[in-house]
Design a protein around this motif. Structure first.
Motif, PDB file in Angstrom:
ATOM      1  N   THR A  40       0.861  -1.185   0.000  1.00 42.04           N
ATOM      2  CA  THR A  40       0.000   0.000   0.000  1.00 42.04           C
ATOM      3  C   THR A  40       0.895   1.231   0.000  1.00 42.04           C
ATOM      4  N   VAL A  41       0.372   2.290  -0.594  1.00 44.08           N
ATOM      5  CA  VAL A  41       1.120   3.534  -0.546  1.00 44.08           C
ATOM      6  C   VAL A  41       1.081   4.087   0.885  1.00 44.08           C
ATOM      7  N   CYS A  42       0.075   3.665   1.634  1.00 42.76           N
ATOM      8  CA  CYS A  42      -0.042   4.093   3.043  1.00 42.76           C
ATOM      9  C   CYS A  42       1.244   3.754   3.797  1.00 42.76           C
ATOM     10  N   GLU A  43       1.714   2.513   3.640  1.00 45.69           N
ATOM     11  CA  GLU A  43       2.932   2.090   4.341  1.00 45.69           C
ATOM     12  C   GLU A  43       4.178   2.569   3.615  1.00 45.69           C
ATOM     13  N   LYS A  46       4.897   6.052   4.003  1.00 40.52           N
ATOM     14  CA  LYS A  46       4.913   6.452   5.424  1.00 40.52           C
ATOM     15  C   LYS A  46       3.869   7.529   5.732  1.00 40.52           C
ATOM     16  N   CYS A  47       2.643   7.267   5.268  1.00 42.55           N
ATOM     17  CA  CYS A  47       1.576   8.243   5.471  1.00 42.55           C
ATOM     18  C   CYS A  47       1.231   8.369   6.967  1.00 42.55           C
ATOM     19  N   PRO A  48       1.169   9.574   7.495  1.00 42.98           N
ATOM     20  CA  PRO A  48       0.874   9.745   8.920  1.00 42.98           C
ATOM     21  C   PRO A  48      -0.572   9.415   9.288  1.00 42.98           C
ATOM     22  N   ASN A  49      -1.447   9.253   8.298  1.00 51.35           N
ATOM     23  CA  ASN A  49      -2.861   8.968   8.583  1.00 51.35           C
ATOM     24  C   ASN A  49      -3.164   7.486   8.701  1.00 51.35           C
ATOM     25  N   ILE A  50      -2.164   6.644   8.607  1.00 48.29           N
ATOM     26  CA  ILE A  50      -2.398   5.202   8.491  1.00 48.29           C
ATOM     27  C   ILE A  50      -3.187   4.621   9.671  1.00 48.29           C
ATOM     28  N   GLY A  51      -2.935   5.080  10.867  1.00 50.92           N
ATOM     29  CA  GLY A  51      -3.657   4.562  12.036  1.00 50.92           C
ATOM     30  C   GLY A  51      -5.149   4.810  11.915  1.00 50.92           C
ATOM     31  N   ASP A  52      -5.510   5.995  11.511  1.00 46.44           N
ATOM     32  CA  ASP A  52      -6.923   6.369  11.381  1.00 46.44           C
ATOM     33  C   ASP A  52      -7.568   5.686  10.178  1.00 46.44           C
ATOM     34  N   CYS A  53      -6.913   5.772   9.011  1.00 47.61           N
ATOM     35  CA  CYS A  53      -7.496   5.200   7.789  1.00 47.61           C
ATOM     36  C   CYS A  53      -7.666   3.690   7.912  1.00 47.61           C
ATOM     37  N   TRP A  54      -6.644   2.991   8.321  1.00 46.72           N
ATOM     38  CA  TRP A  54      -6.725   1.532   8.374  1.00 46.72           C
ATOM     39  C   TRP A  54      -7.714   1.079   9.435  1.00 46.72           C
ATOM     40  N   ALA A  58      -9.840   1.731   5.384  1.00 39.01           N
ATOM     41  CA  ALA A  58      -9.572   2.485   4.157  1.00 39.01           C
ATOM     42  C   ALA A  58      -8.073   2.414   3.889  1.00 39.01           C
ATOM     43  N   ALA A  59      -7.722   1.982   2.687  1.00 43.70           N
ATOM     44  CA  ALA A  59      -6.309   1.893   2.326  1.00 43.70           C
ATOM     45  C   ALA A  59      -6.156   2.161   0.841  1.00 43.70           C
ATOM     46  N   THR A  60      -4.978   2.565   0.436  1.00 43.86           N
ATOM     47  CA  THR A  60      -4.690   2.770  -0.982  1.00 43.86           C
ATOM     48  C   THR A  60      -3.659   1.735  -1.410  1.00 43.86           C
ATOM     49  N   PHE A  61      -4.113   0.777  -2.213  1.00 49.67           N
ATOM     50  CA  PHE A  61      -3.213  -0.274  -2.672  1.00 49.67           C
ATOM     51  C   PHE A  61      -2.218   0.284  -3.685  1.00 49.67           C
TER      52      PHE A  61
HETATM   53  S1  SF4 Z   1      -5.618   5.950   2.446  1.00 52.95           S
HETATM   54 FE1  SF4 Z   1      -5.172   7.128   4.307  1.00 52.95          FE
HETATM   55  S2  SF4 Z   1      -3.278   6.188   5.124  1.00 52.95           S
HETATM   56 FE2  SF4 Z   1      -3.499   5.531   2.993  1.00 52.95          FE
HETATM   57  S3  SF4 Z   1      -2.300   7.040   1.796  1.00 52.95           S
HETATM   58 FE3  SF4 Z   1      -4.438   7.747   1.819  1.00 52.95          FE
HETATM   59  S4  SF4 Z   1      -4.553   9.166   3.574  1.00 52.95           S
HETATM   60 FE4  SF4 Z   1      -2.684   7.937   3.835  1.00 52.95          FE
END
Ligand code: SF4
Length: 127
Positions: A40-43, A46-54, A58-61
């Motif tokens: 995922t682009v989330c990981e 290193k997106c800071p929103n990962i805790g909330d989104c996941w 919600a994730a972006t593959f």
């Molecule tokens: S889905 Fe959420 S965690 Fe993943 S890249 Fe987008 S904002 Fe960041």
């Protein structure tokens, strides 16, 4: 409304503080992605929103591997020479989306300037 202060003493709105990763849905999604060998682009970014989104499932593959052939300075995705093309990735992604019961997904990809068609072929490989 409560406010936080940063290290310089400036007041910050409550929404500015992000949730630390580790909730039930976060852990479940992370394990599923590991088992499925998906990215995922989330990981990767290193997106800071990962805790909330996941935690909200919600994730972006991110397809075509986890190594990008470009090296944009603002992006944390690993850049370099990708190691081949994983033709099983589209099917694993489709199965994972089904297991998660998602109604829609967001999919992005690394750039694959090493491939003649930039990786478009892999999308035709979904069974
Ligand atoms: S889905 Fe959420 S965690 Fe993943 S890249 Fe987008 S904002 Fe960041």
């Amino acid at each position: 409304m409560t406010t936080e202060t940063n290290s310089k003493g400036y007041r910050l709105p409550p929404w500015f503080k992000v949730k630390a990763p580790g909730g039930k849905n976060y852990v479940e999604l992370r394990n599923l992605l590991r088992d499925s060998e998906l990215h995922t682009v989330c990981e990767e970014a290193k997106c800071p929103n990962i805790g909330d989104c996941w935690d909200r499932r919600a994730a972006t593959f991110m397809i075509l591997g986890d190594i990008c052939t470009r090296a944009c300075r603002y992006c944390a995705v690993t850049s370099g020479k990708p190691l081949g093309l994983d033709l099983g990735e589209p099917d694993r992604l489709a199965r994972t989306v089904e297991r998660l019961g998602l109604k829609y997904v967001v999919i992005t990809s690394v750039n694959r300037d090493d491939l003649p068609d930039r990786g478009a072929f892999v999308l035709l490989n979904v069974s």
